[in-house]
Design a protein around this motif. Sequence first.
Motif, PDB file in Angstrom:
ATOM      1  N   ASP A  29       0.752  -1.271  -0.188  1.00  0.00           N
ATOM      2  CA  ASP A  29       0.195   0.095   0.104  1.00  0.00           C
ATOM      3  C   ASP A  29       0.864   1.131  -0.111  1.00  0.00           C
ATOM      4  O   ASP A  29       1.307   1.468   1.004  1.00  0.00           O
ATOM      5  CB  ASP A  29      -0.747  -0.099   1.220  1.00  0.00           C
ATOM      6  N   ARG A  71      -8.747  -1.661   3.125  1.00  0.00           N
ATOM      7  CA  ARG A  71      -7.823  -2.187   2.265  1.00  0.00           C
ATOM      8  C   ARG A  71      -8.600  -3.057   1.144  1.00  0.00           C
ATOM      9  O   ARG A  71      -8.235  -3.157  -0.088  1.00  0.00           O
ATOM     10  CB  ARG A  71      -6.724  -2.908   2.943  1.00  0.00           C
ATOM     11  N   ARG A  74     -10.268  -1.022  -1.281  1.00  0.00           N
ATOM     12  CA  ARG A  74      -9.462  -0.478  -2.237  1.00  0.00           C
ATOM     13  C   ARG A  74      -8.504  -1.310  -3.147  1.00  0.00           C
ATOM     14  O   ARG A  74      -7.886  -0.714  -4.122  1.00  0.00           O
ATOM     15  CB  ARG A  74      -8.274   0.357  -1.273  1.00  0.00           C
ATOM     16  N   VAL A  81      -2.419   0.303  -4.219  1.00  0.00           N
ATOM     17  CA  VAL A  81      -2.498  -1.077  -3.757  1.00  0.00           C
ATOM     18  C   VAL A  81      -1.989  -1.927  -4.790  1.00  0.00           C
ATOM     19  O   VAL A  81      -2.603  -2.060  -5.893  1.00  0.00           O
ATOM     20  CB  VAL A  81      -3.891  -1.319  -3.308  1.00  0.00           C
TER      21      VAL A  81
END
Length: 128
Positions: A29, A71, A74, A81
């Motif tokens: 990330d 996360r 995303r 990412v």
Amino acid sequence: MTTQEQIYNWLIMGLQQSPVKFSEVFYYDKRDNQFFSILMTDYFLFEKNGDLAKEASSSYSENTLKLLTDRIRRINIDSNVIALPRLGSDGDDYVLQAEAFLNLNAINIDESTIWEVEESGSINTKLQ
């Protein structure tokens, strides 16, 4: 072991994952400068829209669930990412592959960390 050595070990472990068997997927990330992985069982905690499933529960802390939710939402839509390639155990030079991944994505491991997640323990969900 230094942080850099831990990151290289983590990268090599991720690169060695089978390209056809998905029990865990490894990512970086760029927004958070953090390497992380998602267990396939973690997806049972979420609805198709990325919201936490009402019927699911786990022993993750509230903070871990918030970050996991962010996360997972995303992964497929945020270019920050980056999925680590899955090369399997075909004899590649994984240190060179790790360095290539870092260079290609302009990742500075001196500014990066690995997401340390408490053990999930158990995940309970109602399957329909």
